[in-house]
Design an enzyme around this catalytic site. Structure first.
Site, PDB file in Angstrom:
ATOM      1  N   LYS A   9      -2.829  -4.109  -0.585  1.00 42.32           N
ATOM      2  CA  LYS A   9      -1.670  -3.871  -1.430  1.00 42.32           C
ATOM      3  C   LYS A   9      -0.741  -2.856  -0.771  1.00 42.32           C
ATOM      4  O   LYS A   9      -0.559  -2.871   0.437  1.00 42.32           O
ATOM      5  CB  LYS A   9      -2.142  -3.442  -2.817  1.00 42.32           C
ATOM      6  CG  LYS A   9      -2.911  -4.555  -3.542  1.00 42.32           C
ATOM      7  CD  LYS A   9      -3.033  -4.296  -5.020  1.00 42.32           C
ATOM      8  CE  LYS A   9      -3.641  -5.484  -5.735  1.00 42.32           C
ATOM      9  NZ  LYS A   9      -3.627  -5.299  -7.210  1.00 42.32           N
ATOM     10  N   THR A  51       0.771   0.779   0.528  1.00 40.92           N
ATOM     11  CA  THR A  51       0.331   2.082   1.010  1.00 40.92           C
ATOM     12  C   THR A  51       1.508   2.802   1.650  1.00 40.92           C
ATOM     13  O   THR A  51       2.601   2.245   1.788  1.00 40.92           O
ATOM     14  CB  THR A  51      -0.853   1.954   1.989  1.00 40.92           C
ATOM     15  OG1 THR A  51      -1.449   3.250   2.162  1.00 40.92           O
ATOM     16  CG2 THR A  51      -0.406   1.418   3.347  1.00 40.92           C
ATOM     17  N   ALA A  97      -7.364   4.294   5.096  1.00 41.58           N
ATOM     18  CA  ALA A  97      -7.082   2.965   4.546  1.00 41.58           C
ATOM     19  C   ALA A  97      -7.182   1.920   5.651  1.00 41.58           C
ATOM     20  O   ALA A  97      -6.949   2.215   6.830  1.00 41.58           O
ATOM     21  CB  ALA A  97      -5.686   2.929   3.922  1.00 41.58           C
ATOM     22  N   GLY A 139      -4.363  -2.766  10.932  1.00 45.36           N
ATOM     23  CA  GLY A 139      -5.486  -1.913  11.277  1.00 45.36           C
ATOM     24  C   GLY A 139      -5.813  -0.854  10.254  1.00 45.36           C
ATOM     25  O   GLY A 139      -6.076  -1.158   9.096  1.00 45.36           O
ATOM     26  N   CYS A 176      -2.831   1.292  -2.573  1.00 42.24           N
ATOM     27  CA  CYS A 176      -3.794   0.202  -2.377  1.00 42.24           C
ATOM     28  C   CYS A 176      -4.156  -0.476  -3.691  1.00 42.24           C
ATOM     29  O   CYS A 176      -5.191  -1.142  -3.800  1.00 42.24           O
ATOM     30  CB  CYS A 176      -5.047   0.696  -1.657  1.00 42.24           C
ATOM     31  SG  CYS A 176      -4.674   1.420  -0.042  1.00 42.24           S
TER      32      CYS A 176
END
Length: 213
Positions: free
Chosen positions: A76, A78, A145, A158, A176
C-alpha cells in the site's frame, strides 16, 4: 560509489529523486533480464515522497492533498525521504520463482542489520516488513518496509530502513495500510543517532544473503 563482487554489484547512488531511481531500476532490470549483466542493488536516499502500491485504498492517502506517486509494486502507501536508507535489489530469482521466500530473505537480512545495531526486531504473522515488538512503549512498530515486484523472473522495488528520519511524515497517511501499529526508526528505538551513512556498510555486508545459494 560502486562495489562489485563476482555475484553482486552494489551501487551507492546518494540522494536520488524517485522518478530517476525508477528509471535506473528499469534500466538495470532490462539488462539483467537480457543476461547483459549480473545482479545489482541500488542503495540511496530519496527526497521526501509518498508512493502508493497497487493495494492502496483512497482512505490510506494523505487527507491534505499531498502528492502521491502510484507505483507497480505490491503493498500500500508509504513514505520515503531523508534519513531513510532505500534498497532496490535487481536480482534474478531461481526457477520456480518463489516470491514469498525472497521476501523472507529480505526480512531476515534487515532483522540481522537491526541486530548489529543492538535492536531486537522480527516478523509479525500476516504482515510484511520488520517490526519492533509491542512493549511498554507502545504497540508493535515497523522499522523497515518491503514492497516487491517480480517481472520476467527478476526483482524490482525493494526495502526501506528507517535510520534517523522524521517520523511525522507518516502521520499524514495510513502507512502500508496498517492503522493499529506504529512506525519507528533505529535512532528512535536506540536513543542515539544512527544515520544512513552508519547503516550503509552494515546493509552492504548483509546483501549477499539475498542471493539464493
Amino acid at each position: 560509489m560502486t562495489t562489485t563482487t563476482p555475484d553482486l554489484t552494489i551501487v551507492r547512488a546518494g540522494t536520488l529523486g524517485y522518478e530517476a531511481a525508477w528509471e535506473e531500476q528499469r534500466r538495470l532490470h532490462e539488462s539483467v533480464v537480457a543476461d547483459e549483466r549480473g545482479d545489482a542493488v541500488l542503495l540511496l536516499e530519496h527526497p521526501s515522497v509518498y508512493t502508493a502500491g497497487k493495494r492502496t485504498e483512497p482512505w490510506d492517502r494523505p487527507m491534505d492533498g499531498t502528492p502521491v506517486i502510484d507505483v507497480d509494486r505490491g503493498g500500500k502507501i508509504t513514505w520515503h525521504g531523508p534519513g531513510q536508507l532505500v534498497g532496490y535489489p535487481i536480482l534474478r530469482l531461481p526457477n520456480p520463482v518463489d516470491v514469498v521466500a525472497y521476501v523472507r530473505r529480505v526480512e531476515q537480512m534487515l532483522i540481522d542489520v537491526c541486530a548489529e545495531f543492538g535492536l531486537v526486531a522480527g516478523r509479525i504473522e500476516g504482515r510484511s516488513g520488520v517490526w519492533v515488538p509491542a512493549d511498554d512503549r507502545g504497540p508493535a512498530r515497523k522499522v523497515a518496509a518491503i514492497g516487491i515486484r517480480v517481472a520476467r523472473g527478476v526483482t524490482l522495488h525493494g526495502f526501506s530502513l528507517n535510520c534517523d528520519c522524521d517520523l511525522t511524515y507518516y502521520d499524514r497517511i495510513v502507512p502500508c495500510g496498517i492503522s493499529d501499529a506504529g512506525v519507528t526508526s533505529l535512532a528512535a528505538e536506540l536513543g542515539r543517532p544512527v544515520t544512513v551513512a552508519d547503516a550503509l556498510p552494515v546493509v552492504e555486508r548483509h546483501l549477499p544473503t539475498l542471493i539464493e545459494p
